[in-house]
Write a protein that holds these residues in place. Sequence first.
Motif, PDB file in Angstrom:
ATOM      1  N   LEU A  22       0.900  -1.147  -0.104  1.00  0.00           N
ATOM      2  CA  LEU A  22       0.033   0.206   0.275  1.00  0.00           C
ATOM      3  C   LEU A  22       1.027   1.315   0.050  1.00  0.00           C
ATOM      4  O   LEU A  22       2.048   1.201   0.419  1.00  0.00           O
ATOM      5  N   ALA A  23       0.241   2.489  -0.455  1.00  0.00           N
ATOM      6  CA  ALA A  23       1.030   3.666  -0.399  1.00  0.00           C
ATOM      7  C   ALA A  23      -0.018   4.884  -0.023  1.00  0.00           C
ATOM      8  O   ALA A  23      -1.180   4.523  -0.033  1.00  0.00           O
ATOM      9  N   GLN A  24       0.649   5.813   0.230  1.00  0.00           N
ATOM     10  CA  GLN A  24      -0.415   6.917   0.622  1.00  0.00           C
ATOM     11  C   GLN A  24      -0.578   7.723  -0.426  1.00  0.00           C
ATOM     12  O   GLN A  24       0.243   7.900  -1.599  1.00  0.00           O
ATOM     13  N   ASP A  25      -2.091   7.950  -0.908  1.00  0.00           N
ATOM     14  CA  ASP A  25      -2.527   8.734  -2.109  1.00  0.00           C
ATOM     15  C   ASP A  25      -2.455  10.182  -1.869  1.00  0.00           C
ATOM     16  O   ASP A  25      -3.234  10.586  -1.122  1.00  0.00           O
ATOM     17  N   ARG A  26      -1.389  10.950  -2.362  1.00  0.00           N
ATOM     18  CA  ARG A  26      -0.974  12.173  -2.101  1.00  0.00           C
ATOM     19  C   ARG A  26      -2.025  12.993  -3.026  1.00  0.00           C
ATOM     20  O   ARG A  26      -1.946  14.158  -2.535  1.00  0.00           O
ATOM     21  N   ASN A  27      -2.671  12.437  -3.765  1.00  0.00           N
ATOM     22  CA  ASN A  27      -3.736  13.418  -4.622  1.00  0.00           C
ATOM     23  C   ASN A  27      -5.251  13.464  -4.074  1.00  0.00           C
ATOM     24  O   ASN A  27      -5.956  14.154  -4.370  1.00  0.00           O
ATOM     25  N   THR A  28      -5.454  12.642  -2.777  1.00  0.00           N
ATOM     26  CA  THR A  28      -6.744  12.485  -2.104  1.00  0.00           C
ATOM     27  C   THR A  28      -6.613  13.320  -0.886  1.00  0.00           C
ATOM     28  O   THR A  28      -5.530  13.183  -0.286  1.00  0.00           O
TER      29      THR A  28
END
Length: 139
Positions: A111-117
Amino acid sequence: MDIAGAIAGVTAALGLVKELRDINAQLDQAELKLKIADLTTALSDAKLGLVDVAQSLRDKDTEIADLKKLVKYRAENLIDQQGFRYPNKDGKADGLPYCPACEAKGIFIRLAQDRNTPGHPFKCPSCRADYGYNGVVAR
Ligand SMILES: [Zn+2]
């Protein structure tokens, strides 16, 4: 053809052999030839069925070998914690977990953090499954 079909083919061939034994060979030449043709057909069908069964067994052997590799990989490299599976770093869960949905398909994507949300939820970069804002980082 499956194993039951192959067995049925062999059973039919054995039945024809019994009929052949009962034919008086000197009197019933035409019937004898007909039964031999039927026997040849039944044995050919049974052989084709067994070829299919053999291929199926080879496919299953390959699948079993792949699953054994996956089980070994999981045992040696992963740690389960709070419903997620993490990389094993010196015996402890490390960082972000693998996406459970993708792992079920045999793909290991972390998993990764969604920086666009807004709020930067944790998402799978592949299937885009959203795992929320917290509780996924290994403790
Ligand atoms: Zn995923």
